[in-house]
Design an enzyme around this catalytic site. Structure first.
Site, PDB file in Angstrom:
ATOM      1  N   LYS A   1    -103.778  61.046  -1.532  1.00 21.49           N
ATOM      2  CA  LYS A   1    -103.173  60.149  -2.656  1.00 21.49           C
ATOM      3  C   LYS A   1    -103.553  58.681  -2.618  1.00 21.49           C
ATOM      4  O   LYS A   1    -103.564  57.875  -3.548  1.00 21.49           O
ATOM      5  CB  LYS A   1    -101.679  60.408  -3.059  1.00 21.49           C
ATOM      6  CG  LYS A   1    -100.989  59.734  -1.660  1.00 21.49           C
ATOM      7  CD  LYS A   1     -99.413  60.310  -1.929  1.00 21.49           C
ATOM      8  CE  LYS A   1     -98.514  59.835  -0.916  1.00 21.49           C
ATOM      9  NZ  LYS A   1     -97.091  60.547  -0.773  1.00 21.49           N
TER      10      LYS A   1
ATOM     11  N   ARG B   1     -85.057  61.302  -1.774  1.00 17.37           N
ATOM     12  CA  ARG B   1     -86.171  61.353  -2.567  1.00 17.37           C
ATOM     13  C   ARG B   1     -85.997  62.737  -3.281  1.00 17.37           C
ATOM     14  O   ARG B   1     -85.078  63.023  -4.083  1.00 17.37           O
ATOM     15  CB  ARG B   1     -87.355  60.972  -2.450  1.00 17.37           C
ATOM     16  CG  ARG B   1     -88.276  60.476  -3.470  1.00 17.37           C
ATOM     17  CD  ARG B   1     -89.777  59.766  -3.068  1.00 17.37           C
ATOM     18  NE  ARG B   1     -90.570  61.037  -2.587  1.00 17.37           N
ATOM     19  CZ  ARG B   1     -91.844  60.882  -2.214  1.00 17.37           C
ATOM     20  NH1 ARG B   1     -92.439  59.737  -1.966  1.00 17.37           N
ATOM     21  NH2 ARG B   1     -92.479  62.065  -1.726  1.00 17.37           N
TER      22      ARG B   1
HETATM   23  C1  PLP Z   1     -97.081  60.919   0.376  1.00 28.16           C
HETATM   24  C2  PLP Z   1     -96.767  62.162   0.836  1.00 28.16           C
HETATM   25  C3  PLP Z   1     -97.006  62.849   1.939  1.00 28.16           C
HETATM   26  C4  PLP Z   1     -97.972  61.986   2.740  1.00 28.16           C
HETATM   27  O1  PLP Z   1     -97.382  61.014   3.511  1.00 28.16           O
HETATM   28  P1  PLP Z   1     -97.770  60.279   4.600  1.00 28.16           P
HETATM   29  O2  PLP Z   1     -96.859  59.425   5.362  1.00 28.16           O
HETATM   30  O3  PLP Z   1     -98.872  59.525   4.102  1.00 28.16           O
HETATM   31  O4  PLP Z   1     -98.242  61.229   5.763  1.00 28.16           O
HETATM   32  C5  PLP Z   1     -96.535  63.932   2.120  1.00 28.16           C
HETATM   33  N1  PLP Z   1     -95.253  64.713   1.352  1.00 28.16           N
HETATM   34  C6  PLP Z   1     -95.336  64.106   0.115  1.00 28.16           C
HETATM   35  C7  PLP Z   1     -94.209  64.750  -0.587  1.00 28.16           C
HETATM   36  C8  PLP Z   1     -95.851  62.696  -0.125  1.00 28.16           C
HETATM   37  O5  PLP Z   1     -95.440  62.467  -1.432  1.00 28.16           O
END
Ligand code: PLP
Length: 353
Positions: free
Chosen positions: A36, A129
């Site tokens: 992302k 969240r």
């Molecule tokens: C962004 C995200 C991740 C990855 O998080 P990092 O800290 O970049 O490894 C994993 N799971 C979800 C649901 C996310 O939104």
């Protein structure tokens, strides 16, 4: 060449990915490589694929669409919007879900498209969240999902360090395994995947604190920026795969304290200035529209960031042994948030190495 620009070292990203996926696979954990941060850029996503990730995961289905030709299963991280269900079914192989009304819609759409969509039910572990908090509501959701024909309950998952900053612990992960076991017994089904969080969870490797049963992690920041819990660098990983290069448009000697009646600046704040006398100041052509100055760190340790407005970054270069002049480039390490905003800004060029 266009400036400002992000200088992206794909080999470093692939290297990080190779090291981490190896460590995860050793522990029976598959890796969802989170893309992302890349705004759908296929070249960077390919570095994760070449580094050996098992899934491609993104929070936006538009990005998954761009990655459709990669021969790996795609995971949608953010809970799907009802209004995007047909895109989700079309481009995602698995979706993280927390709302039955959405899963019901996905089921309908999947039937229409002649597909089977996998879902991972998100459980709230306290970060607040996404995910279901109450056990009876988890049971209800499981029951509903199991009654659908075109959606398959592939697993359960949870998330940490995102809203509340809550850290993953062995206890919290054990709790997730407990929930998996209860679902299996209560409903007589087998739950294949327990998705135990993001890069923050890697911190538990050091203490051997990841319980057996956690068999997937969703990793973004660690692969691309070499950072884990609290943005702290992980040993043996590169944390400079993304460097921001900016161009100087003014160099002038000036007083260090503004002259005149001081009100709010362009950030809406009134700033207190320390009088350091006349200083060599440089303006670079980048600003808050592209990145917040707090997210940048000059590679030249003798440069001080003074501040930024929408389109100017203001630096004190007096103490640097390098004489910077107009047209020269100044480079910065950037944080995850800085990287995200630069990747998203169309004013920031992207140069690959
Ligand atoms: C962004 C995200 C991740 C990855 O998080 P990092 O800290 O970049 O490894 C994993 N799971 C979800 C649901 C996310 O939104």
């Amino acid at each position: 060449m266009k400036f400002p620009r992000l200088e992206i070292d794909l080999n470093k990203i692939q290297h990080n990915t190779e090291i981490i996926t190896r460590e995860c696979h050793k522990r029976g954990i598959s890796v969802a490589g989170v893309t992302k941060l890349f705004s759908g850029d296929k070249r960077i996503a390919k570095a994760l694929v070449d580094g050996g990730v098992d899934w491609i995961a993104d929070s936006r289905v538009e990005n998954l669409k761009r990655f459709k030709d990669f021969d790996l299963p795609k995971m949608l991280l953010r809970q799907p919007m009802l209004s995007q269900s047909s895109m989700v079914v079309k481009y995602a192989d698995v979706s993280l879900v927390s709302e039955q009304v959405v899963v019901k819609k996905l089921d309908k759409v999947a039937q229409k498209q002649g597909k089977l969509l996998n879902v991972i039910l998100m459980i709230e572990s306290g970060d607040l969240r996404e995910g279901i908090f109450f056990k009876d509501e988890i049971d209800e959701a499981v029951k509903d999902i199991l009654s659908m024909d075109n959606v398959r309950l592939l697993g359960i998952g949870t998330n940490f360090n995102c809203f509340g900053g809550v850290k993953p612990t062995r206890e919290k992960l054990m709790n997730l395994i407990e929930i998996r076991n209860e679902i299996q017994t209560e409903f007589g089904v087998s739950i294949e995947i327990i998705s135990g969080g993001n890069s923050g969870t890697l911190g538990l490797f050091k203490y051997d604190a990841i319980p057996l049963g956690i068999n997937q992690l969703r990793l973004g920041a660690s692969l691309s920026l070499g950072i884990g819990l609290d943005d702290i660098g992980i040993e043996d990983l590169h944390n400079d795969a993304f460097i921001l290069a900016t161009e100087i448009v003014e160099r002038r000697n000036k007083p260090s304290v503004p002259i005149g009646d001081i009100g709010a600046n362009s950030s809406g704040k009134q700033v207190n200035f320390v009088d350091k006398g006349i200083r060599a100041r440089v303006n670079c052509a980048i600003g808050r529209q592209d990145i917040q100055p707090e997210e940048m760190e000059p590679i030249d340790p003798d440069i001080e960031i003074l501040g930024a407005s929408s389109d100017h970054l203001i630096l004190d270069v007096t103490d640097s042994p390098i004489y910077y002049k107009v047209g020269d480039k100044i480079r910065f390490r950037i944080s995850y948030r800085g990287c995200l905003s630069c990747m998203t800004s169309s004013y920031v060029g992207k140069k690959f190495f």
